[in-house]
Design an enzyme around this catalytic site. Sequence first.
Site, PDB file in Angstrom:
ATOM      1  N   GLY A   1       2.725   1.889  11.049  1.00 28.50           N
ATOM      2  CA  GLY A   1       3.656   3.010  11.004  1.00 28.50           C
ATOM      3  C   GLY A   1       4.401   3.271  12.294  1.00 28.50           C
ATOM      4  O   GLY A   1       5.167   4.232  12.386  1.00 28.50           O
TER       5      GLY A   1
ATOM      6  N   GLU B   1      -7.027   4.221   8.089  1.00 31.29           N
ATOM      7  CA  GLU B   1      -6.936   5.659   7.858  1.00 31.29           C
ATOM      8  C   GLU B   1      -8.231   6.203   7.257  1.00 31.29           C
ATOM      9  O   GLU B   1      -8.636   7.330   7.549  1.00 31.29           O
ATOM     10  CB  GLU B   1      -5.728   5.953   6.955  1.00 31.29           C
ATOM     11  CG  GLU B   1      -4.410   5.685   7.662  1.00 31.29           C
ATOM     12  CD  GLU B   1      -3.234   5.446   6.740  1.00 31.29           C
ATOM     13  OE1 GLU B   1      -2.144   5.148   7.245  1.00 31.29           O
ATOM     14  OE2 GLU B   1      -3.403   5.544   5.500  1.00 31.29           O
TER      15      GLU B   1
ATOM     16  N   LYS C   1      -0.054   4.286  -0.193  1.00 32.06           N
ATOM     17  CA  LYS C   1      -0.736   5.434   0.420  1.00 32.06           C
ATOM     18  C   LYS C   1      -0.573   6.665  -0.494  1.00 32.06           C
ATOM     19  O   LYS C   1      -0.590   6.525  -1.718  1.00 32.06           O
ATOM     20  CB  LYS C   1      -0.255   5.658   1.845  1.00 32.06           C
ATOM     21  CG  LYS C   1      -0.406   4.384   2.700  1.00 32.06           C
ATOM     22  CD  LYS C   1      -0.121   4.611   4.152  1.00 32.06           C
ATOM     23  CE  LYS C   1      -0.294   3.301   4.921  1.00 32.06           C
ATOM     24  NZ  LYS C   1      -0.149   3.498   6.381  1.00 32.06           N
TER      25      LYS C   1
ATOM     26  N   ASN D   1       0.852  -1.188   0.000  1.00 28.37           N
ATOM     27  CA  ASN D   1       0.000   0.000   0.000  1.00 28.37           C
ATOM     28  C   ASN D   1       0.888   1.240   0.000  1.00 28.37           C
ATOM     29  O   ASN D   1       1.504   1.572   1.010  1.00 28.37           O
ATOM     30  CB  ASN D   1      -0.911  -0.011   1.231  1.00 28.37           C
ATOM     31  CG  ASN D   1      -1.782   1.217   1.326  1.00 28.37           C
ATOM     32  OD1 ASN D   1      -1.928   1.971   0.373  1.00 28.37           O
ATOM     33  ND2 ASN D   1      -2.371   1.434   2.498  1.00 28.37           N
TER      34      ASN D   1
ATOM     35  N   GLY E   1       3.091  -1.328   4.306  1.00 29.46           N
ATOM     36  CA  GLY E   1       2.998   0.107   4.081  1.00 29.46           C
ATOM     37  C   GLY E   1       4.312   0.698   3.627  1.00 29.46           C
ATOM     38  O   GLY E   1       4.732   0.550   2.489  1.00 29.46           O
TER      39      GLY E   1
ATOM     40  N   HIS F   1      -9.582   0.674   5.013  1.00 29.37           N
ATOM     41  CA  HIS F   1      -8.300   0.883   5.693  1.00 29.37           C
ATOM     42  C   HIS F   1      -8.518   1.766   6.915  1.00 29.37           C
ATOM     43  O   HIS F   1      -9.363   2.661   6.920  1.00 29.37           O
ATOM     44  CB  HIS F   1      -7.291   1.528   4.740  1.00 29.37           C
ATOM     45  CG  HIS F   1      -5.895   1.528   5.270  1.00 29.37           C
ATOM     46  ND1 HIS F   1      -5.439   2.482   6.163  1.00 29.37           N
ATOM     47  CD2 HIS F   1      -4.859   0.677   5.056  1.00 29.37           C
ATOM     48  CE1 HIS F   1      -4.182   2.229   6.459  1.00 29.37           C
ATOM     49  NE2 HIS F   1      -3.805   1.139   5.800  1.00 29.37           N
TER      50      HIS F   1
ATOM     51  N   GLU G   1      -4.989  -5.534  10.429  1.00 22.79           N
ATOM     52  CA  GLU G   1      -3.968  -4.552  10.763  1.00 22.79           C
ATOM     53  C   GLU G   1      -4.265  -3.960  12.135  1.00 22.79           C
ATOM     54  O   GLU G   1      -5.171  -3.119  12.262  1.00 22.79           O
ATOM     55  CB  GLU G   1      -3.944  -3.419   9.731  1.00 22.79           C
ATOM     56  CG  GLU G   1      -3.456  -3.822   8.367  1.00 22.79           C
ATOM     57  CD  GLU G   1      -3.160  -2.596   7.518  1.00 22.79           C
ATOM     58  OE1 GLU G   1      -2.004  -2.431   7.108  1.00 22.79           O
ATOM     59  OE2 GLU G   1      -4.083  -1.802   7.284  1.00 22.79           O
TER      60      GLU G   1
ATOM     61  N   SER H   1       3.851  -2.557  10.288  1.00 21.28           N
ATOM     62  CA  SER H   1       5.307  -2.550  10.486  1.00 21.28           C
ATOM     63  C   SER H   1       5.962  -3.852  10.030  1.00 21.28           C
ATOM     64  O   SER H   1       6.858  -4.391  10.687  1.00 21.28           O
ATOM     65  CB  SER H   1       5.646  -2.253  11.952  1.00 21.28           C
ATOM     66  OG  SER H   1       5.169  -0.970  12.324  1.00 21.28           O
TER      67      SER H   1
END
Length: 260
Positions: free
Chosen positions: A178, A105, A13, A11, A239, A103, A172, A218
């Site tokens: 992150g 986010e 992003k 991904n 990510g 997701h 996730e 991560s």
Amino acid sequence: MVTRTPLIAGNWKMNLDHLDAIRVVQKLAWTLQDAKHDAKDAEVAVFPPFTDLRSVQSLVAAERFDLAYGGQDVSEHDSGAYTGEISPVFLARLDCRYVLVGHSERRQIHGETDELIGRKSAAALRHGVTPVICIGETAEDLEQHGASAVPVQQIRTILADLPAGEVVVAYEPVWAIGSGQAATAEQAQEVCAAIRAAIADVRGAEAAASTRILYGGSVKSGNIAGFMRQPDVDGALVGGASLDPVEFAAISRFTHHVGT
């Protein structure tokens, strides 16, 4: 016994423009080819920004790269007055194999609910695009309910009215995305096993056995092997590390790390 081909998904992003996308996809594909990567060992997919998709599609088709790709989100609607939204029809016509839905986010920043995510997943399926359904708990959820309660409830709600068709589930833990702090392989297995049991309850044992469940949060080449040793972890949603084509290729070639 059902065999599930692992999926390693990157991904991007909101990173890499269409020129960067060409460079990264070329480097990734060439690195995998040089290493004689076999897609039967693991399918590799990238999820670029929407403005990159045409460039990625043209490159993959022209060079016959053994890579899949998909969108980072999709509308529940096929067309209409929905400024800024992306129709599943558009993704299908670009030969997107996958699309991310739900997701964390999108949930946190745009307030997406499980019900909306279910409708988006249904829209993707209508046009032959496989939804990669993202679920996971926050640090607060973890403290109050434990690791599996929230993602299990999320997947139950999303699948409740979803028509038949292939889906991928990406677990996730939000607290790991992150942060540099991944869940342990054992923690990931515990939650992924609970998710598979929930899928069996909603869609039946056969569907649960064939559904790929990814871990995300991560993930790096140094820890992927531990996750992939777990029986209910069928790949990874990566990510930041997916922006580095050499590192992402190393993650995709996790079979060379397993057992070492």
